[in-house]
Design an enzyme around this catalytic site. Structure first.
Site, PDB file in Angstrom:
ATOM      1  N   LYS A 169       4.224   0.343  -3.025  1.00 50.95           N
ATOM      2  CA  LYS A 169       3.093   0.013  -2.157  1.00 50.95           C
ATOM      3  C   LYS A 169       3.480  -1.149  -1.261  1.00 50.95           C
ATOM      4  O   LYS A 169       4.089  -2.110  -1.717  1.00 50.95           O
ATOM      5  CB  LYS A 169       1.891  -0.393  -3.034  1.00 50.95           C
ATOM      6  CG  LYS A 169       0.620  -0.642  -2.257  1.00 50.95           C
ATOM      7  CD  LYS A 169      -0.167   0.625  -2.122  1.00 50.95           C
ATOM      8  CE  LYS A 169      -1.384   0.476  -1.249  1.00 50.95           C
ATOM      9  NZ  LYS A 169      -1.086   0.425   0.188  1.00 50.95           N
ATOM     10  N   LYS A 183       3.757  -8.973  -7.298  1.00 52.66           N
ATOM     11  CA  LYS A 183       2.328  -9.161  -7.012  1.00 52.66           C
ATOM     12  C   LYS A 183       1.473  -8.071  -7.672  1.00 52.66           C
ATOM     13  O   LYS A 183       0.443  -8.363  -8.289  1.00 52.66           O
ATOM     14  CB  LYS A 183       2.097  -9.152  -5.497  1.00 52.66           C
ATOM     15  CG  LYS A 183       0.695  -9.538  -5.070  1.00 52.66           C
ATOM     16  CD  LYS A 183       0.508  -9.437  -3.560  1.00 52.66           C
ATOM     17  CE  LYS A 183       1.384 -10.409  -2.819  1.00 52.66           C
ATOM     18  NZ  LYS A 183       1.143 -10.374  -1.357  1.00 52.66           N
ATOM     19  N   LYS A 209       8.063  -2.259   1.533  1.00 51.38           N
ATOM     20  CA  LYS A 209       7.709  -2.855   2.829  1.00 51.38           C
ATOM     21  C   LYS A 209       8.501  -2.118   3.890  1.00 51.38           C
ATOM     22  O   LYS A 209       9.573  -1.583   3.611  1.00 51.38           O
ATOM     23  CB  LYS A 209       8.074  -4.345   2.851  1.00 51.38           C
ATOM     24  CG  LYS A 209       7.268  -5.162   3.834  1.00 51.38           C
ATOM     25  CD  LYS A 209       5.894  -5.463   3.278  1.00 51.38           C
ATOM     26  CE  LYS A 209       5.113  -6.378   4.200  1.00 51.38           C
ATOM     27  NZ  LYS A 209       3.792  -6.704   3.649  1.00 51.38           N
ATOM     28  N   THR A 246      -8.569  -9.460   1.192  1.00 50.65           N
ATOM     29  CA  THR A 246      -7.589 -10.526   0.938  1.00 50.65           C
ATOM     30  C   THR A 246      -8.267 -11.894   0.988  1.00 50.65           C
ATOM     31  O   THR A 246      -8.065 -12.733   0.107  1.00 50.65           O
ATOM     32  CB  THR A 246      -6.414 -10.462   1.935  1.00 50.65           C
ATOM     33  OG1 THR A 246      -5.904  -9.121   1.964  1.00 50.65           O
ATOM     34  CG2 THR A 246      -5.304 -11.402   1.541  1.00 50.65           C
ATOM     35  N   ASN A 252      -7.409 -12.319  10.117  1.00 50.20           N
ATOM     36  CA  ASN A 252      -8.270 -11.602   9.172  1.00 50.20           C
ATOM     37  C   ASN A 252      -8.494 -12.388   7.888  1.00 50.20           C
ATOM     38  O   ASN A 252      -9.633 -12.606   7.456  1.00 50.20           O
ATOM     39  CB  ASN A 252      -7.670 -10.225   8.852  1.00 50.20           C
ATOM     40  CG  ASN A 252      -8.440  -9.492   7.761  1.00 50.20           C
ATOM     41  OD1 ASN A 252      -8.182  -9.680   6.579  1.00 50.20           O
ATOM     42  ND2 ASN A 252      -9.409  -8.698   8.149  1.00 50.20           N
ATOM     43  N   SER A 270      -6.729  -2.124  -1.891  1.00 50.43           N
ATOM     44  CA  SER A 270      -5.966  -0.943  -1.471  1.00 50.43           C
ATOM     45  C   SER A 270      -5.830   0.029  -2.645  1.00 50.43           C
ATOM     46  O   SER A 270      -5.922   1.241  -2.471  1.00 50.43           O
ATOM     47  CB  SER A 270      -4.570  -1.348  -0.989  1.00 50.43           C
ATOM     48  OG  SER A 270      -4.628  -1.844   0.321  1.00 50.43           O
TER      49      SER A 270
END
Length: 413
Positions: free
Chosen positions: A66, A90, A102, A183, A214, A346
């Site tokens: 992810k 994480k 990523k 987040t 954001n 997510s």
């Protein structure tokens, strides 16, 4: 120190604390797969242009990989490798069944028209569609990409594999409620979990927020709603301060109204202008870096006056700064925990897409708080076992969970 070297250093410290076998340690550090593709598209004027796209898939011991896809002219393979690795730890810290990845394309999205961006995204998806997937690797938006980008990836991927809404998260359709705020709200839930340890509450603290995108805006909004006083904020246009507390709803309205919604903080009437470099060392209780990595370094760490640093950005504190800040007694809530709210929601989106059953926003936020609070308890338990700070508590927790899954699955087979 670049992001990859810093991440490797934290990983190796955690591996030593855990007493990992050297072969297993090396195995956990090496990415599962690195993908590099050439994306050639016709521009609107008919000329051909080529961009390099890539995806680094770090680890899949605990579930599908992810991580975000970024469109940026200075896409650096080292940094992306570091961010893929950070996602592995994480997701393990948050205890969601994912590994890390990523990716991105080396381009400046501002130089491309909407139709050119769509063509580029579709070509990139065509090149990697057989290496991502609902149970393999689930991309998300990142720097320079957004919900529209995810919609194009979903549509192109579905041409090859049938309707697959769970192949990306952060979509404009069938996305999870609460994803946009996730987040920033997760940062606040993490801060509340930390403060509970010290008998403090958000309402009696002053906050400085570096970065008003954001994450920064949602964190500021949630802090304001809880009675916290945000006394300084910054964005690309500069920094502003008000020792009595900035009117965050007023600032957000001002930001949205300027330039038809593309506004900045510049010219906000109810605050003073300040030097952006001074922001990080401004007198406050809590400093929240929400922008780029490496902003706290050996040059400015000694001057930081905050009592707590909440790492909402990825890798905002260099290892050298880490040591200086720790010696000063500043409590740092590390990025691999503090900003895990985004990937947690997510995960909720992915679950809802697989089930075909959508949650209401109240449930999303309730579950997010539950996951963030539980993860903090798990980190504190590791701190107690290994007599270490919160960063090593988080790294030992994440690395231990991935190492355990790797061993149970039989990594040497």
């Amino acid at each position: 120190m670049n992001a990859l070297a810093a991440t490797n250093r934290n990983f190796q410290r955690a591996a030593r604390i855990l007493g990992l076998d050297s072969k297993l340690e090396r195995s956990l550090l090496i990415p599962f797969r690195e993908i590099k593709v050439e994306c050639t598209i016709p521009k609107d004027d008919g000329t051909l242009v080529s961009y390099v796209g890539f995806r680094i898939q770090h680890d899949n011991a605990r579930g599908p990989m992810k991580g975000g896809i970024r469109y940026h002219p200075e896409v650096d393979p080292d940094e992306v490798n570091a961010l893929a690795q950070l996602m592995t730890w994480k997701t393990a810290v948050a205890d969601i069944p994912y590994g890390g990845a990523k990716g991105g394309i080396g381009c400046n999205p501002r130089d491309l028209s909407l139709s050119e961006l769509e063509r580029l995204t579709r070509v990139f998806t065509q090149k990697i569609h057989d290496l991502v997937g609902v149970q393999r690797d689930v991309p998300a938006p990142d720097m320079g990409t957004n919900a529209q980008t995810m919609a194009w990836i979903l549509d192109e991927y579905s041409k090859f594999h049938g309707h697959s809404p769970a192949v990306v998260t952060g979509k404009p359709i069938v996305r999870s409620l609460g994803r946009e705020a996730a987040t920033g709200l997760g940062v606040v839930f993490a801060t509340e979990a930390l403060f509970a340890e010290y008998g403090k509450s958000i309402s009696d603290q002053t906050f400085v927020i570096q970065g008003f995108g954001n994450v920064g805006t949602w964190a500021a909004k949630s802090i304001f709603e809880r009675g916290g006083k945000v006394i300084a904020v910054s964005d690309i246009s500069g920094a502003i301060k008000n020792s009595n507390g900035i009117d965050i709803p007023g600032l957000l309205k001002y930001k949205d109204d300027v330039n038809g919604g593309n506004g900045t903080l510049k010219g906000f009437p109810d605050a003073e202008v300040m030097d952006p470099n001074e922001l990080l060392v401004h007198e406050c209780d809590v400093l929240i870096p929400c922008a780029l990595g490496g902003v706290l370094n050996r040059e400015n760490a000694a001057d930081v006056k905050a009592k707590f640093i909440i790492e909402a950005a990825n890798h905002p504190t260099d290892p050298e700064a880490d040591e200086i800040l720790s010696k000063k007694g500043i409590i740092i809530l590390p990025d691999i925990y503090a900003n895990a709210g985004g990937v947690t929601v997510s995960y909720f989106e992915w679950v809802q897409n697989i089930q075909g059953f959508m949650w209401d926003e109240e449930k999303v936020n309730h579950e997010l708080k539950k996951y963030m609070t539980r993860a903090f308890g798990d980190i504190k338990a590791m701190c107690k076992i290994h007599n270490c700070d919160l960063r090593m508590g988080a790294f030992t927790l994440g690395v231990n969970r991935v190492a355990r899954a790797t061993l149970l699955r039989g990594w040497e087979a």
